[in-house]
Design a protein around this motif. Structure first.
Motif, short mmCIF file in Angstrom:
data_model
loop_
_atom_site.label_atom_id
_atom_site.label_comp_id
_atom_site.label_asym_id
_atom_site.label_seq_id
_atom_site.Cartn_x
_atom_site.Cartn_y
_atom_site.Cartn_z
N ASP A 161 0.44 -1.33 -0.15
CA ASP A 161 0.06 0.01 0.14
C ASP A 161 0.94 1.10 0.07
O ASP A 161 0.30 2.22 0.08
N ALA A 162 2.09 1.14 -0.15
CA ALA A 162 2.90 2.32 -0.25
C ALA A 162 3.11 3.10 -1.44
O ALA A 162 2.85 2.68 -2.73
N ASP A 163 3.41 4.29 -1.22
CA ASP A 163 3.22 5.23 -2.57
C ASP A 163 4.71 5.31 -3.30
O ASP A 163 4.60 5.55 -4.49
N ASP A 164 5.67 5.16 -2.40
CA ASP A 164 7.17 5.03 -2.90
C ASP A 164 7.97 4.01 -2.26
O ASP A 164 7.59 3.56 -1.27
#
Length: 222
Positions: free
Chosen positions: A185-188
């Motif tokens: 679920d991480a953006d980067d």
């Protein structure tokens, strides 16, 4: 295990691969699909997956050769072979080369899903307690018991990151592969560095080693 079990799907029939990927993603799996043996070997060595679905007849490197090379490098990911070569001798050869299961094509979708669930249950049961250099990781209660006797509590994310590294202790994991398998679920990929920092604070700087320009791998605990 991460909330979404991760699957490396290796199939050179792109139409079939797309169908299986769509099916599995609808069942909650995180799927990376590749279509030749060379890419499969690269992803299998650099990433961490809960299941590998492997065709035998692949371009570049044959599927059983991919499997043999992964096992020789210490990769323990459970493998389910999907192949049109499905007579008893073919199945025996696949299992003897290191696969956990073998399903002939064409296959029933419900049977494929049931076999994958079975592999996940068996692999999770085996890997709930993981021996690591200098201690024992117990995933059920998210603790590391050091050989010196002390017990270190981990957060859920810290535990999952350490478990992924420990599953294949000689592998180097890129940040991108860890995002794909642990931090879905991480953006980067900056979140990987953050949790490596947390683990090092709790378990010592050598617990997670940096391989410059490549990524991280498991190291000895303090």
């Amino acid at each position: 295990m991460a909330d979404n079990p991760s699957v490396l799907l290796v199939e050179d029939d792109t139409a079939l691969a797309s169908m299986v990927q769509e099916l599995l993603e609808g069942e909650g799996y995180a799927v990376l699909a590749v279509h030749d043996g060379q890419r499969a070997l690269h992803e299998g060595l650099s990433g961490s997956f809960d299941i590998l679905l492997l065709d035998r007849g692949l371009p570049a490197i044959d599927g059983l050769d991919v499997l043999g090379r992964l096992r020789a490098k210490g990769v323990t990911t459970p493998v389910l072979i999907l192949s049109a070569l499905s007579n008893p001798a073919d199945r025996v050869e696949g299992l003897d080369r290191g696969a956990e299961d073998y399903l002939g094509k064409p296959f029933d979708v419900d049977e494929l899903l049931a076999r994958m669930r079975s592999l996940l249950r068996r692999h999770t049961a085996i890997s709930d307690a993981v021996r690591i250099p200098g201690g024992l990781l117990e995933r059920a209660n998210r603790t590391v018991t050091l050989d010196a006797g002390s017990v270190v509590a981990l957060s859920e994310r810290e535990c999952e990151l350490l478990a992924h590294l420990a599953r294949s202790p000689r592998q180097i994991f890129t940040r991108e592969s860890l995002v794909h398998t642990v931090f879905t679920d991480a953006d980067d990929d900056g979140v990987v560095d953050t949790y490596v920092h947390y683990l090092r604070k709790k378990l010592g700087r050598s617990s997670v080693l940096t391989v410059r320009g490549l990524g991280y791998r498991l190291g000895p605990l303090r």
